[in-house]
Design a protein around this motif. Structure first.
Motif, PDB file in Angstrom:
ATOM      1  N   LEU A  97      51.663  46.113  38.467  1.00  0.00           N
ATOM      2  CA  LEU A  97      51.618  45.182  37.339  1.00  0.00           C
ATOM      3  C   LEU A  97      53.019  44.914  36.834  1.00  0.00           C
ATOM      4  O   LEU A  97      53.895  45.786  36.883  1.00  0.00           O
ATOM      5  CB  LEU A  97      50.759  45.754  36.207  1.00  0.00           C
ATOM      6  CG  LEU A  97      49.296  46.048  36.536  1.00  0.00           C
ATOM      7  CD1 LEU A  97      48.604  46.650  35.329  1.00  0.00           C
ATOM      8  CD2 LEU A  97      48.578  44.790  36.981  1.00  0.00           C
ATOM      9  N   LYS A  98      53.211  43.721  36.324  1.00  0.00           N
ATOM     10  CA  LYS A  98      54.509  43.356  35.772  1.00  0.00           C
ATOM     11  C   LYS A  98      54.636  43.915  34.361  1.00  0.00           C
ATOM     12  O   LYS A  98      53.706  43.806  33.561  1.00  0.00           O
ATOM     13  CB  LYS A  98      54.649  41.837  35.742  1.00  0.00           C
ATOM     14  CG  LYS A  98      56.064  41.348  35.460  1.00  0.00           C
ATOM     15  CD  LYS A  98      56.157  39.842  35.641  1.00  0.00           C
ATOM     16  CE  LYS A  98      57.587  39.375  35.437  1.00  0.00           C
ATOM     17  NZ  LYS A  98      57.704  37.904  35.594  1.00  0.00           N
ATOM     18  N   MET A 120      58.118  45.996  39.240  1.00  0.00           N
ATOM     19  CA  MET A 120      56.700  46.143  38.932  1.00  0.00           C
ATOM     20  C   MET A 120      56.395  47.588  38.529  1.00  0.00           C
ATOM     21  O   MET A 120      57.106  48.518  38.902  1.00  0.00           O
ATOM     22  CB  MET A 120      55.842  45.781  40.147  1.00  0.00           C
ATOM     23  CG  MET A 120      56.051  44.366  40.672  1.00  0.00           C
ATOM     24  SD  MET A 120      55.471  43.109  39.516  1.00  0.00           S
ATOM     25  CE  MET A 120      53.732  43.102  39.899  1.00  0.00           C
ATOM     26  N   THR A 128      53.350  33.476  36.998  1.00  0.00           N
ATOM     27  CA  THR A 128      53.476  34.360  38.147  1.00  0.00           C
ATOM     28  C   THR A 128      54.882  34.921  38.217  1.00  0.00           C
ATOM     29  O   THR A 128      55.825  34.375  37.657  1.00  0.00           O
ATOM     30  CB  THR A 128      53.173  33.620  39.469  1.00  0.00           C
ATOM     31  OG1 THR A 128      54.086  32.510  39.593  1.00  0.00           O
ATOM     32  CG2 THR A 128      51.752  33.089  39.480  1.00  0.00           C
ATOM     33  N   ASP A 159      48.809  38.102  44.229  1.00  0.00           N
ATOM     34  CA  ASP A 159      49.452  38.845  43.149  1.00  0.00           C
ATOM     35  C   ASP A 159      48.408  39.770  42.522  1.00  0.00           C
ATOM     36  O   ASP A 159      47.392  39.313  42.000  1.00  0.00           O
ATOM     37  CB  ASP A 159      50.007  37.874  42.108  1.00  0.00           C
ATOM     38  CG  ASP A 159      50.804  38.565  41.022  1.00  0.00           C
ATOM     39  OD1 ASP A 159      50.830  39.804  41.012  1.00  0.00           O
ATOM     40  OD2 ASP A 159      51.381  37.864  40.184  1.00  0.00           O
ATOM     41  N   GLU A 160      48.636  41.080  42.576  1.00  0.00           N
ATOM     42  CA  GLU A 160      47.653  42.042  42.073  1.00  0.00           C
ATOM     43  C   GLU A 160      47.436  41.960  40.570  1.00  0.00           C
ATOM     44  O   GLU A 160      46.486  42.545  40.043  1.00  0.00           O
ATOM     45  CB  GLU A 160      48.086  43.467  42.445  1.00  0.00           C
ATOM     46  CG  GLU A 160      48.139  43.715  43.940  1.00  0.00           C
ATOM     47  CD  GLU A 160      48.711  45.084  44.279  1.00  0.00           C
ATOM     48  OE1 GLU A 160      48.883  45.907  43.349  1.00  0.00           O
ATOM     49  OE2 GLU A 160      48.997  45.334  45.467  1.00  0.00           O
ATOM     50  N   THR A 161      48.287  41.245  39.861  1.00  0.00           N
ATOM     51  CA  THR A 161      48.165  41.175  38.400  1.00  0.00           C
ATOM     52  C   THR A 161      46.951  40.379  37.951  1.00  0.00           C
ATOM     53  O   THR A 161      46.675  40.313  36.752  1.00  0.00           O
ATOM     54  CB  THR A 161      49.431  40.568  37.773  1.00  0.00           C
ATOM     55  OG1 THR A 161      49.634  39.251  38.316  1.00  0.00           O
ATOM     56  CG2 THR A 161      50.646  41.422  38.058  1.00  0.00           C
ATOM     57  N   ASN A 182      45.228  40.028  33.965  1.00  0.00           N
ATOM     58  CA  ASN A 182      45.326  38.765  33.246  1.00  0.00           C
ATOM     59  C   ASN A 182      44.746  37.623  34.069  1.00  0.00           C
ATOM     60  O   ASN A 182      45.461  36.706  34.484  1.00  0.00           O
ATOM     61  CB  ASN A 182      46.796  38.479  32.895  1.00  0.00           C
ATOM     62  CG  ASN A 182      46.941  37.284  31.974  1.00  0.00           C
ATOM     63  OD1 ASN A 182      46.074  37.020  31.152  1.00  0.00           O
ATOM     64  ND2 ASN A 182      48.033  36.552  32.123  1.00  0.00           N
ATOM     65  N   VAL A 233      56.833  39.931  31.243  1.00  0.00           N
ATOM     66  CA  VAL A 233      55.830  38.874  31.140  1.00  0.00           C
ATOM     67  C   VAL A 233      56.146  37.974  29.960  1.00  0.00           C
ATOM     68  O   VAL A 233      56.119  36.750  30.052  1.00  0.00           O
ATOM     69  CB  VAL A 233      54.416  39.478  31.000  1.00  0.00           C
ATOM     70  CG1 VAL A 233      53.401  38.392  30.685  1.00  0.00           C
ATOM     71  CG2 VAL A 233      54.026  40.216  32.267  1.00  0.00           C
TER      72      VAL A 233
END
Length: 484
Positions: free
Chosen positions: A10-11, A44, A32, A271-273, A277, A16
């Protein structure tokens, strides 16, 4: 090959916010992070999915049983992009497609997988499932020929009329359950809608097809992985330690219910995020083997069961097995005078007669409706903006209804507040409630809660509060009488 990992990248929140401030507030472009050469955003944070209480809650207890045979798993599956996978399968110049798939294709697509397993007779199978099933799914290259070869192994090694008939009619079986998947829930929901009026359009006029959320390859991967796992660990006695066998048969069995969540647009899954979100619609894929349950809470706080259990009382299971079922002295309907479920992993003694782990597969379109016109939202199966998903074993579902489960969670959040009543807190609250109302023979209880984008935005209504209170009072008075 594909892989399964118990963590997600995660960022950091400060980055973010910084990126968000740089973007045009009116822009519709998704937020992104740039990808590095390895395909992940940098920098990350690596977050263990088992230690992510604000998004995923999990709790299990033996309650009043001597041993807890329930298990569960939470993982992120990493798979090749669908287009690249199809090119690999169709390219006749690739001689060893499995080796090419294992070593050459980049793992771009992310799929969140939660599973719950209810063991019986032993905890061997349920523990194996929690440890290995996600790896089996991620590492399976879907192949029609390999699937038919697996059915042949069942016919030759397991034996019995069931597998002989299934192998003989393998082409029709593949056409019905994998190529067209006539048992899927959306076929039931929309089979009478031939006009196409249920098609969904996004704000740009593009069609969102909720009736074809899974490709043939994705369904084939699930069928192959499940049957292959069962054959290796539960049917082939040579792979099982002698201490786990009786009369040279592996002991024990387990049910299994799983969810697989990924963005509707595959590019967003790179993107795993998307887990933390989600900005758009999500594909929710459910597999069912046995009687563990999966329940969804919609934006109105209404419970929806996402599966149909495999029980001897099911007319469909009776037709599949071509037999009638027996009722024991306690009034319970059993298969082969012994089994409470008609599908499971393991249970080798009933495998010849059709006690298989063939999964029912259901697919749903859920998630944020931000990108949909208001007129299209009503066409979603549950109306969109769903709040959470629960995975529970029968130790929970036998003592409380789906709506009681949902109301217990929503009312706990309403009472305690968001900061205290996280998904982790409410999953523990469900197990505590079951332990409080369960009798001396109460079964193991397990509850997983996955937070969805609309978490906490349900109405402040407790539809079953009086019923739950009555159960607590009855359990309390029964306990007092037994102590007198």
């Amino acid at each position: 090959m594909g892989k399964a990992q118990p963590f997600v990248h995660l960022k950091p929140a400060n980055l973010v916010l910084k990126s968000f401030n740089k973007q045009n507030a009116s822009s519709s472009a998704p937020l992104t992070a740039p990808l590095n050469a390895k395909g992940t955003s940098s920098p990350m944070l690596r977050v263990n999915l088992n230690k992510f209480p604000s998004f995923i809650g999990h709790c299990t207890s033996r309650v009043n049983r001597r041993v807890n045979e329930d298990t569960y798993s939470i993982n992120m599956l990493k798979l090749p992009a669908s287009g690249q996978e199809m090119q690999c399968l169709r390219n006749k110049n690739i001689k060893d497609k499995k080796s090419y798939w294992d070593n050459e294709l980049p793992l771009k697509k992310s799929v969140l997988n939660l599973s719950v397993f209810d063991g019986h007779g032993s905890d061997r199978i349920s523990k194996l499932l929690a440890k290995e099933l996600h790896h089996e799914i991620a590492g399976t290259l879907p192949s029609r020929e390999a699937f038919f070869d697996l059915l042949r192994k069942y016919k030759d090694v397991v034996g019995g009329k069931y597998w002989s008939k299934l192998y003989t009619k393998r082409e029709a079986y593949f056409h019905r359950f994998i190529a067209n998947c006539n048992t899927k829930q959306e076929q039931v929901l929309f089979e009478n809608d031939k006009s196409g009026s249920r098609m969904i359009f996004d704000t740009w006029g593009n069609i969102i097809d909720k009736n074809s959320l899974l490709t043939e390859n994705e369904r084939l991967r699930l069928f192959t992985a499940y049957l292959n796992f069962d054959f290796k660990h539960c049917c082939d006695a040579s792979n099982v330690p002698e201490a786990e066998k009786v009369d040279n048969r592996p002991v024990g069995g387990s049910t299994a219910s799983s969810v697989f969540i990924t963005p509707y647009h595959e590019d967003d899954s790179y993107d795993e995020t998307f887990l933390a979100n989600p900005e758009s619609l999500l594909k929710l894929i459910v597999t069912q083997v046995g009687d563990t349950k999966i329940v969804l809470c919609d934006k109105n706080g209404i419970a929806h069961s996402l599966t149909k259990i495999h029980h001897p009382t099911s007319s469909r299971e009776s037709r599949r097995l071509g037999t009638s079922f027996q009722t024991d002295s306690f009034g319970d309907t059993r298969f082969l005078d012994n089994f409470a479920n008609t599908r499971s992993f393991g249970d080798s003694i009933g495998k010849q007669d059709g006690l298989s782990c063939e999964p029912d597969i259901y697919s749903y379109l859920i998630g944020s409706t931000r990108s949909l016109p208001h007129s299209e939202i009503s066409k979603l199966q549950f109306g969109g903006d769903e709040c959470f998903v629960c995975l529970i074993t029968d130790g929970v579902s036998d003592l409380m209804s789906d709506q009681e489960l949902v109301d217990l969670i929503t009312s706990t959040v309403n009472l305690r507040g968001f900061k205290t009543a996280s998904p982790q807190f409410v999953s523990e609250e469900v197990v505590r409630f079951v332990a409080a109302i369960g009798g001396q023979q109460a079964d193991n209880a397990t509850c997983l809660v996955l937070r969805l984008p609309n978490w906490g935005n349900w109405p402040c209504i407790d539809r079953t509060g009086a019923i739950r209170e009555e159960k607590l009072l009855s359990a309390s008075s029964g306990s007092e009488r037994s102590n007198v």
